[in-house]
Structures are given as C-alpha cells and as structure tokens.
Design a protein around this motif. Sequence first.
Motif, mmCIF file in Angstrom:
data_model
loop_
_atom_site.group_PDB
_atom_site.id
_atom_site.type_symbol
_atom_site.label_atom_id
_atom_site.label_comp_id
_atom_site.label_asym_id
_atom_site.label_seq_id
_atom_site.Cartn_x
_atom_site.Cartn_y
_atom_site.Cartn_z
ATOM 1 N N MET A 174 -4.553 1.669 5.661
ATOM 2 C CA MET A 174 -3.686 2.474 4.837
ATOM 3 C C MET A 174 -4.057 3.948 5.040
ATOM 4 S SD MET A 174 -3.114 2.367 0.720
ATOM 5 C CE MET A 174 -1.846 1.145 0.672
ATOM 6 N N THR A 175 -3.062 4.723 5.316
ATOM 7 C CA THR A 175 -3.305 6.143 5.527
ATOM 8 C C THR A 175 -3.282 6.877 4.188
ATOM 9 O OG1 THR A 175 -0.972 6.645 5.820
ATOM 10 C CG2 THR A 175 -2.205 6.022 7.795
ATOM 11 N N VAL A 176 -3.716 8.113 4.236
ATOM 12 C CA VAL A 176 -3.743 8.931 3.023
ATOM 13 C C VAL A 176 -2.324 9.178 2.525
ATOM 14 C CG1 VAL A 176 -4.414 11.162 2.089
ATOM 15 C CG2 VAL A 176 -5.908 10.003 3.703
ATOM 16 N N ARG A 177 -1.410 9.369 3.432
ATOM 17 C CA ARG A 177 -0.018 9.614 3.050
ATOM 18 C C ARG A 177 0.568 8.407 2.312
ATOM 19 N NH1 ARG A 177 3.803 12.081 7.369
ATOM 20 N NH2 ARG A 177 2.666 13.883 6.668
ATOM 21 N N ASN A 178 0.299 7.204 2.814
ATOM 22 C CA ASN A 178 0.789 6.011 2.134
ATOM 23 C C ASN A 178 0.153 5.855 0.755
ATOM 24 O OD1 ASN A 178 2.437 5.319 4.258
ATOM 25 N ND2 ASN A 178 0.937 3.967 5.199
ATOM 26 N N LEU A 179 -1.130 6.206 0.642
ATOM 27 C CA LEU A 179 -1.807 6.144 -0.645
ATOM 28 C C LEU A 179 -1.191 7.124 -1.643
ATOM 29 C CD1 LEU A 179 -4.160 4.965 -2.302
ATOM 30 C CD2 LEU A 179 -5.545 6.853 -1.440
ATOM 31 N N ILE A 180 -0.877 8.321 -1.183
ATOM 32 C CA ILE A 180 -0.241 9.317 -2.045
ATOM 33 C C ILE A 180 1.128 8.830 -2.502
ATOM 34 C CG2 ILE A 180 0.790 11.621 -2.076
ATOM 35 C CD1 ILE A 180 -1.546 12.497 -0.280
ATOM 36 N N TYR A 181 1.902 8.254 -1.588
ATOM 37 C CA TYR A 181 3.222 7.746 -1.965
ATOM 38 C C TYR A 181 3.101 6.571 -2.938
ATOM 39 C CZ TYR A 181 5.645 10.610 1.461
ATOM 40 O OH TYR A 181 6.157 11.663 2.160
ATOM 41 N N LYS A 182 2.089 5.726 -2.756
ATOM 42 C CA LYS A 182 1.920 4.579 -3.650
ATOM 43 C C LYS A 182 1.488 5.035 -5.040
ATOM 44 C CE LYS A 182 -0.399 0.223 -4.231
ATOM 45 N NZ LYS A 182 -1.452 -0.678 -3.825
ATOM 46 N N LEU A 183 0.533 5.961 -5.121
ATOM 47 C CA LEU A 183 0.069 6.438 -6.424
ATOM 48 C C LEU A 183 1.156 7.208 -7.159
ATOM 49 C CD1 LEU A 183 -3.561 7.632 -5.673
ATOM 50 C CD2 LEU A 183 -2.877 5.724 -7.113
ATOM 51 N N GLY A 184 1.975 7.946 -6.447
ATOM 52 C CA GLY A 184 3.006 8.760 -7.081
ATOM 53 C C GLY A 184 4.352 8.097 -7.187
ATOM 54 N N SER A 185 4.421 6.799 -6.937
ATOM 55 C CA SER A 185 5.719 6.131 -6.915
ATOM 56 C C SER A 185 6.337 5.951 -8.302
ATOM 57 C CB SER A 185 5.583 4.757 -6.251
ATOM 58 O OG SER A 185 4.732 3.925 -7.018
ATOM 59 N N ASN A 186 5.519 5.930 -9.356
ATOM 60 C CA ASN A 186 6.048 5.712 -10.706
ATOM 61 C C ASN A 186 5.484 6.778 -11.649
ATOM 62 O OD1 ASN A 186 7.164 4.678 -12.992
ATOM 63 N ND2 ASN A 186 6.370 2.602 -12.711
ATOM 64 N N PRO A 187 6.104 7.946 -11.709
ATOM 65 C CA PRO A 187 5.543 9.032 -12.522
ATOM 66 C C PRO A 187 5.597 8.771 -14.028
ATOM 67 C CG PRO A 187 7.637 9.699 -11.606
ATOM 68 C CD PRO A 187 7.298 8.376 -10.986
ATOM 69 N N LYS A 188 6.579 8.016 -14.504
ATOM 70 C CA LYS A 188 6.651 7.723 -15.942
ATOM 71 C C LYS A 188 5.458 6.876 -16.385
ATOM 72 C CE LYS A 188 11.617 8.107 -16.493
ATOM 73 N NZ LYS A 188 12.848 7.460 -16.938
ATOM 74 N N ARG A 189 5.068 5.930 -15.555
ATOM 75 C CA ARG A 189 3.895 5.105 -15.866
ATOM 76 C C ARG A 189 2.638 5.953 -15.854
ATOM 77 N NH1 ARG A 189 0.910 1.292 -11.882
ATOM 78 N NH2 ARG A 189 1.680 2.977 -10.627
ATOM 79 N N SER A 190 2.553 6.895 -14.926
ATOM 80 C CA SER A 190 1.392 7.770 -14.847
ATOM 81 C C SER A 190 1.276 8.654 -16.089
ATOM 82 C CB SER A 190 1.471 8.644 -13.599
ATOM 83 O OG SER A 190 1.442 7.851 -12.434
ATOM 84 N N VAL A 191 2.410 9.144 -16.573
ATOM 85 C CA VAL A 191 2.390 9.960 -17.789
ATOM 86 C C VAL A 191 1.956 9.118 -18.986
ATOM 87 C CG1 VAL A 191 3.856 11.246 -19.401
ATOM 88 C CG2 VAL A 191 4.067 11.630 -16.958
#
Length: 83
Positions: free
Chosen positions: A1-18
């Motif tokens: 898994m690349t860093v870019r894929n990790l960033i996209y996976k972590l940021g895929s659901n911003p409402k859940r993150s909030v």
Amino acid sequence: MTVRNLIYKLGSNPKRSVKYFIAGLLLCCVAGGFIALGYYHHHLYQVIGLAIALPAILIMAYGYLGIFANRFAQVIQPKKRRF
C-alpha cells in the motif's frame, strides 16, 4: 500500500472522522473534569481521569488524522482510475 492510497483511505469518510474527533474531544473534557475533581477531593479521581485521557487522545488523533487526510487528498493529484 502506498502513502497515496493510505491518504485516500483515511480521508474517504470525513463525516465519520469528525464524529471521532468530537467524541475524543468530549472524552478529553470528561477526563479533565475528573482530574480537576481529584485535585479538590480524593486523588483516585485523577487516576480515573488519566485512564480516560489516553484513549480519548488516541480517538481524537485518529479523527483529526482522517480530517487532515481528506483535506490533503484534495490537494494532491486525483487518483487515477482504472477501467
């Protein structure tokens, strides 16, 4: 898994993150309340506050990381789609 894929996976659901961030923030406030209560009363309240503070900080950090990853994913180049 690349860093870019990790960033996209972590940021895929911003409402859940909030939601994670706010839940961690509220738990930090509860922990701070217990620590302050232990200052004026029995010292075991401070121990309870510290026990709540560690998971609260981790939950809050995970939520903030998701929020940051979502914003950062909008800055970097869009993910290439494979057809």
